[in-house]
Design a protein around this motif. Structure first.
Motif, PDB file in Angstrom:
ATOM      1  N   VAL A  15     -25.173 -47.953  -5.206  1.00  0.00           N
ATOM      2  CA  VAL A  15     -26.121 -49.047  -5.203  1.00  0.00           C
ATOM      3  C   VAL A  15     -27.140 -48.834  -6.280  1.00  0.00           C
ATOM      4  O   VAL A  15     -27.308 -47.751  -6.810  1.00  0.00           O
ATOM      5  CB  VAL A  15     -26.820 -49.163  -3.831  1.00  0.00           C
ATOM      6  CG1 VAL A  15     -25.844 -49.542  -2.761  1.00  0.00           C
ATOM      7  CG2 VAL A  15     -27.518 -47.877  -3.469  1.00  0.00           C
ATOM      8  N   LYS A  16     -27.863 -49.897  -6.625  1.00  0.00           N
ATOM      9  CA  LYS A  16     -28.839 -49.820  -7.690  1.00  0.00           C
ATOM     10  C   LYS A  16     -30.041 -49.000  -7.250  1.00  0.00           C
ATOM     11  O   LYS A  16     -30.526 -49.135  -6.158  1.00  0.00           O
ATOM     12  CB  LYS A  16     -29.283 -51.222  -8.080  1.00  0.00           C
ATOM     13  CG  LYS A  16     -30.068 -51.257  -9.396  1.00  0.00           C
ATOM     14  CD  LYS A  16     -30.315 -52.693  -9.786  1.00  0.00           C
ATOM     15  CE  LYS A  16     -30.968 -52.763 -11.167  1.00  0.00           C
ATOM     16  NZ  LYS A  16     -32.316 -52.217 -11.164  1.00  0.00           N
ATOM     17  N   ALA A  46     -28.113 -31.875   7.039  1.00  0.00           N
ATOM     18  CA  ALA A  46     -26.875 -31.655   6.291  1.00  0.00           C
ATOM     19  C   ALA A  46     -26.943 -32.290   4.908  1.00  0.00           C
ATOM     20  O   ALA A  46     -26.480 -31.715   3.922  1.00  0.00           O
ATOM     21  CB  ALA A  46     -25.692 -32.223   7.070  1.00  0.00           C
ATOM     22  N   LEU A  47     -27.529 -33.482   4.814  1.00  0.00           N
ATOM     23  CA  LEU A  47     -27.553 -34.211   3.545  1.00  0.00           C
ATOM     24  C   LEU A  47     -28.590 -33.677   2.567  1.00  0.00           C
ATOM     25  O   LEU A  47     -28.358 -33.666   1.358  1.00  0.00           O
ATOM     26  CB  LEU A  47     -27.827 -35.696   3.793  1.00  0.00           C
ATOM     27  CG  LEU A  47     -26.702 -36.510   4.428  1.00  0.00           C
ATOM     28  CD1 LEU A  47     -27.215 -37.893   4.821  1.00  0.00           C
ATOM     29  CD2 LEU A  47     -25.511 -36.646   3.483  1.00  0.00           C
ATOM     30  N   ARG A 107     -32.071 -36.877  -7.288  1.00  0.00           N
ATOM     31  CA  ARG A 107     -32.978 -36.671  -6.154  1.00  0.00           C
ATOM     32  C   ARG A 107     -34.296 -36.063  -6.614  1.00  0.00           C
ATOM     33  O   ARG A 107     -35.372 -36.465  -6.170  1.00  0.00           O
ATOM     34  CB  ARG A 107     -32.319 -35.769  -5.108  1.00  0.00           C
ATOM     35  CG  ARG A 107     -31.138 -36.394  -4.413  1.00  0.00           C
ATOM     36  CD  ARG A 107     -30.557 -35.469  -3.344  1.00  0.00           C
ATOM     37  NE  ARG A 107     -29.356 -36.045  -2.751  1.00  0.00           N
ATOM     38  CZ  ARG A 107     -28.692 -35.506  -1.738  1.00  0.00           C
ATOM     39  NH1 ARG A 107     -29.126 -34.371  -1.201  1.00  0.00           N
ATOM     40  NH2 ARG A 107     -27.612 -36.089  -1.246  1.00  0.00           N
ATOM     41  N   ILE A 108     -34.231 -35.067  -7.493  1.00  0.00           N
ATOM     42  CA  ILE A 108     -35.444 -34.420  -7.970  1.00  0.00           C
ATOM     43  C   ILE A 108     -36.314 -35.399  -8.750  1.00  0.00           C
ATOM     44  O   ILE A 108     -37.539 -35.414  -8.619  1.00  0.00           O
ATOM     45  CB  ILE A 108     -35.088 -33.194  -8.839  1.00  0.00           C
ATOM     46  CG1 ILE A 108     -34.551 -32.063  -7.966  1.00  0.00           C
ATOM     47  CG2 ILE A 108     -36.289 -32.714  -9.625  1.00  0.00           C
ATOM     48  CD1 ILE A 108     -34.144 -30.832  -8.738  1.00  0.00           C
ATOM     49  N   ILE A 109     -35.677 -36.236  -9.572  1.00  0.00           N
ATOM     50  CA  ILE A 109     -36.424 -37.144 -10.434  1.00  0.00           C
ATOM     51  C   ILE A 109     -36.977 -38.338  -9.654  1.00  0.00           C
ATOM     52  O   ILE A 109     -38.162 -38.686  -9.780  1.00  0.00           O
ATOM     53  CB  ILE A 109     -35.534 -37.633 -11.591  1.00  0.00           C
ATOM     54  CG1 ILE A 109     -35.206 -36.471 -12.538  1.00  0.00           C
ATOM     55  CG2 ILE A 109     -36.213 -38.766 -12.360  1.00  0.00           C
ATOM     56  CD1 ILE A 109     -34.205 -36.818 -13.626  1.00  0.00           C
ATOM     57  N   ARG A 110     -36.146 -38.957  -8.835  1.00  0.00           N
ATOM     58  CA  ARG A 110     -36.537 -40.215  -8.208  1.00  0.00           C
ATOM     59  C   ARG A 110     -37.076 -40.068  -6.786  1.00  0.00           C
ATOM     60  O   ARG A 110     -37.773 -40.956  -6.308  1.00  0.00           O
ATOM     61  CB  ARG A 110     -35.339 -41.172  -8.192  1.00  0.00           C
ATOM     62  CG  ARG A 110     -35.002 -41.668  -9.582  1.00  0.00           C
ATOM     63  CD  ARG A 110     -33.931 -42.722  -9.567  1.00  0.00           C
ATOM     64  NE  ARG A 110     -33.805 -43.310 -10.909  1.00  0.00           N
ATOM     65  CZ  ARG A 110     -32.690 -43.780 -11.425  1.00  0.00           C
ATOM     66  NH1 ARG A 110     -31.579 -43.732 -10.712  1.00  0.00           N
ATOM     67  NH2 ARG A 110     -32.667 -44.294 -12.637  1.00  0.00           N
ATOM     68  N   TYR A 111     -36.733 -38.979  -6.157  1.00  0.00           N
ATOM     69  CA  TYR A 111     -37.140 -38.805  -4.764  1.00  0.00           C
ATOM     70  C   TYR A 111     -37.770 -37.423  -4.590  1.00  0.00           C
ATOM     71  O   TYR A 111     -37.211 -36.552  -3.936  1.00  0.00           O
ATOM     72  CB  TYR A 111     -35.934 -38.992  -3.840  1.00  0.00           C
ATOM     73  CG  TYR A 111     -35.182 -40.266  -4.140  1.00  0.00           C
ATOM     74  CD1 TYR A 111     -35.697 -41.503  -3.768  1.00  0.00           C
ATOM     75  CD2 TYR A 111     -33.976 -40.232  -4.836  1.00  0.00           C
ATOM     76  CE1 TYR A 111     -35.031 -42.674  -4.076  1.00  0.00           C
ATOM     77  CE2 TYR A 111     -33.305 -41.405  -5.147  1.00  0.00           C
ATOM     78  CZ  TYR A 111     -33.838 -42.627  -4.773  1.00  0.00           C
ATOM     79  OH  TYR A 111     -33.178 -43.784  -5.084  1.00  0.00           O
ATOM     80  N   GLY A 475     -25.830 -39.589   0.691  1.00  0.00           N
ATOM     81  CA  GLY A 475     -27.243 -39.261   0.832  1.00  0.00           C
ATOM     82  C   GLY A 475     -28.114 -39.997  -0.151  1.00  0.00           C
ATOM     83  O   GLY A 475     -29.193 -40.494   0.199  1.00  0.00           O
ATOM     84  N   ASN A 476     -27.683 -40.103  -1.402  1.00  0.00           N
ATOM     85  CA  ASN A 476     -28.460 -40.834  -2.404  1.00  0.00           C
ATOM     86  C   ASN A 476     -28.492 -42.328  -2.110  1.00  0.00           C
ATOM     87  O   ASN A 476     -29.508 -42.992  -2.338  1.00  0.00           O
ATOM     88  CB  ASN A 476     -27.886 -40.579  -3.794  1.00  0.00           C
ATOM     89  CG  ASN A 476     -28.228 -39.196  -4.322  1.00  0.00           C
ATOM     90  OD1 ASN A 476     -28.272 -38.230  -3.559  1.00  0.00           O
ATOM     91  ND2 ASN A 476     -28.449 -39.082  -5.616  1.00  0.00           N
ATOM     92  N   MET A 477     -27.397 -42.845  -1.590  1.00  0.00           N
ATOM     93  CA  MET A 477     -27.364 -44.265  -1.254  1.00  0.00           C
ATOM     94  C   MET A 477     -28.335 -44.588  -0.124  1.00  0.00           C
ATOM     95  O   MET A 477     -29.004 -45.630  -0.139  1.00  0.00           O
ATOM     96  CB  MET A 477     -25.940 -44.688  -0.875  1.00  0.00           C
ATOM     97  CG  MET A 477     -24.975 -44.687  -2.056  1.00  0.00           C
ATOM     98  SD  MET A 477     -23.238 -44.920  -1.550  1.00  0.00           S
ATOM     99  CE  MET A 477     -23.266 -46.644  -1.048  1.00  0.00           C
ATOM    100  N   LEU A 478     -28.445 -43.692   0.859  1.00  0.00           N
ATOM    101  CA  LEU A 478     -29.433 -43.898   1.923  1.00  0.00           C
ATOM    102  C   LEU A 478     -30.840 -43.960   1.336  1.00  0.00           C
ATOM    103  O   LEU A 478     -31.669 -44.793   1.740  1.00  0.00           O
ATOM    104  CB  LEU A 478     -29.355 -42.770   2.947  1.00  0.00           C
ATOM    105  CG  LEU A 478     -28.151 -42.731   3.885  1.00  0.00           C
ATOM    106  CD1 LEU A 478     -28.238 -41.497   4.782  1.00  0.00           C
ATOM    107  CD2 LEU A 478     -28.053 -43.987   4.741  1.00  0.00           C
ATOM    108  N   LEU A 479     -31.121 -43.096   0.385  1.00  0.00           N
ATOM    109  CA  LEU A 479     -32.425 -43.096  -0.268  1.00  0.00           C
ATOM    110  C   LEU A 479     -32.649 -44.388  -1.046  1.00  0.00           C
ATOM    111  O   LEU A 479     -33.706 -45.008  -0.963  1.00  0.00           O
ATOM    112  CB  LEU A 479     -32.545 -41.895  -1.201  1.00  0.00           C
ATOM    113  CG  LEU A 479     -32.603 -40.516  -0.529  1.00  0.00           C
ATOM    114  CD1 LEU A 479     -32.354 -39.415  -1.553  1.00  0.00           C
ATOM    115  CD2 LEU A 479     -33.936 -40.308   0.158  1.00  0.00           C
TER     116      LEU A 479
END
Length: 494
Positions: A15-16, A46-47, A107-111, A475-479
């Motif tokens: 997803v975007k 886990a994620l 994840r590090i950059i955006r979340y 996991g990234n898609m959930l974020l």
């Protein structure tokens, strides 16, 4: 064809990004699994645990001391069930491990609330610096750009997109952009106007059948739906209606030939290259020609949803929904799919956690497309249930963490003379196992590459690099969908 026919937002590999809104997981996600907190704790740990990043880092960092970048890439765990077996850079799975590295970098950059989640003792856990992880991402992909020139395979989407799309998205890396465009044109070269689809395999040999002459047979497989994302992306980026037309035509041809009346899927379809007529439909990795290979069904769910995102055409949304409903209806009681959804189940029947992770990603896209609705909530719940069931049976308890080690050494310091290291300027980052168990190289185990009776070689019950990739992607898609809040990610260590 007008260019505005495909003027939709790119949705590469899921997803975007950049769209964070709601926090916390909807109560609907866990309504069939008891306590919402119990579900979110197990799945979220886990994620997003430190252990997950440490496990991927541990494998990637082995290449840091080499004078040349990698030419071999992890694929599956071998006979010991723990240690990776590597394949050459031109093998179809080579893009997944670097793709996993880029998902962690994202994840590090955006979340940052993920990368800075606190440990149980309230001390910030040690993490790789963003530049260290970025270096590993680039180091592991230097030799993969050449794959964009390959015209003897349909797997360009798998080989290039998982890492190159993220490299472009995060850094506007011109080399990654060029490789994506080149790979799309290489893939498009395999399209036939007669068959109206992309050729998947030039040849295919098993103990039961042999196809060695491409002029006589045109083989295309359900897996190929995942490579269309690359074509749609390149069509949008370069305003190329021909690439869009090719991707759309392939999706429609696959929808006609791969989907059975009961919404299960054939794995392989052989067309006559001169007429486009169907010569045969059969399996290469499932139980039988008439059974439903689990990963093939999962490829269909995710692939048709990606196509719907690019085209907005309801036919693809309806197809993905039907495939997902079939997948869900044929899950065993414990929620983890067997390698084939309709094969007879015996004590030794292997599972396929890679199919579970791919299908879960597809169901998240169904949730995104259908929300707000009860149907959307149902697919979100089923996606979470798939991951929860997989985590419960086939993901080891997180035990790894990063540790900063200070060398016992001295250095000359201006004005102060020769002193012991007194700060973290020269600390070394290492990965430590808290319980000292025999570590698996993969995050997820219980996958099956091929359990077909007539396969030249059968692999089952192992870790698999793309099971990990789609686990991390989930996991990234959930974020990206705003389904995880800060509180969900403050996960303690063991």
């Amino acid at each position: 064809m007008l260019l505005d026919e495909f003027a939709m937002e790119p949705q590469s590999n899921g997803v975007k990004a950049h769209d964070q809104h709601d926090t916390g997981i909807s109560h609907d996600v866990s309504s069939t699994q008891g306590s919402p907190n119990a579900l979110s704790a197990r799945v979220m740990e886990a994620l997003y645990s430190e252990s997950v990043m440490a496990k991927v880092w541990r494998i990637a960092a082995k290449a840091m001391g080499n004078t040349n970048p990698p030419v071999l890439y992890p694929e599956y765990t071998g006979k010991d069930g723990a240690t990776y077996v590597y394949r050459s850079l031109d093998f179809w799975t080579s893009g997944f491990f670097p793709g996993s590295l880029y998902l962690l970098l994202e994840r590090i950059i955006r979340y940052p609330h993920i990368s800075l989640s606190k440990s149980a003792d309230d001390d910030p856990p040690t993490r790789p610096h963003k530049l260290q992880l970025e270096y590993l991402c680039r180091w592991w992909t230097v030799n993969l750009h050449q794959n964009a020139l390959k015209r003897d395979t349909h797997d360009l989407g798998f080989m290039i997109a998982p890492w190159a799309m993220k490299s472009w998205d995060l850094h506007r890396d011109p080399a990654a952009y060029s490789s994506l465009i080149m790979a799309a044109h290489s893939l498009a070269s395999r399209f036939s106007s007669t068959t109206q689809c992309l050729r998947s395999w030039d040849t295919c040999i098993t103990k039961r059948y042999s196809f060695t002459d491409p002029s006589m047979d045109f083989l295309f497989i359900i897996d190929n739906m995942l490579n269309l994302d690359l074509l749609f992306w390149a069509a949008k980026e370069t305003e190329n209606p021909e690439l869009y037309r090719i991707a759309l035509a392939h999706a429609r041809t696959s929808r006609i030939h791969h989907i059975r009346e009961d919404n299960s899927t054939f794995h392989v379809v052989n067309l006559d290259p001169e007429t486009g007529d169907v010569k045969a439909k059969f399996t290469n990795q499932g139980y039988s020609d008439e059974s439903c290979w689990a990963r093939g069904q999962a490829w269909g769910i995710l692939g048709f949803m990606q196509t719907f995102q690019w085209t907005g055409k309801i036919e693809f949304l309806d197809t993905a929904k039907a495939l997902a409903d079939y997948f869900i209806a044929h899950l065993p009681a414990d929620g983890v799919p067997y390698w084939d959804l309709t094969a007879p189940i015996i004590e030794t029947s292997p599972r396929d956690t890679s199919a579970a992770m791919i299908a879960a990603c597809g169901m998240l896209l169904l949730y995104k497309a259908l929300k707000p609705s009860c149907e959307a909530d149902r697919f979100l719940r089923e996606a979470m249930n798939l991951v929860d069931a997989t985590v419960g049976k086939f993901v080891d308890v997180p035990t790894l963490h990063f540790q900063s080690t200070r060398p016992q050494s001295q250095c000359d310091v201006f004005r102060d003379g020769c002193v012991e290291y007194s700060d973290d300027a020269f600390d070394t980052l290492t990965v430590v196992d808290r319980i000292d168990l025999k570590l698996r190289d993969t995050i997820v185990h219980g996958a099956t590459i091929n359990n077909y009776e007539f396969a030249p070689r059968r692999w089952a019950n192992h870790g698999l690099v793309y099971a990990d990739y789609y686990f991390l992607l989930f996991g990234n898609m959930l974020l990206e969908l705003g389904l995880v809040g800060v509180a969900d990610c403050n996960i303690g260590r063991l």
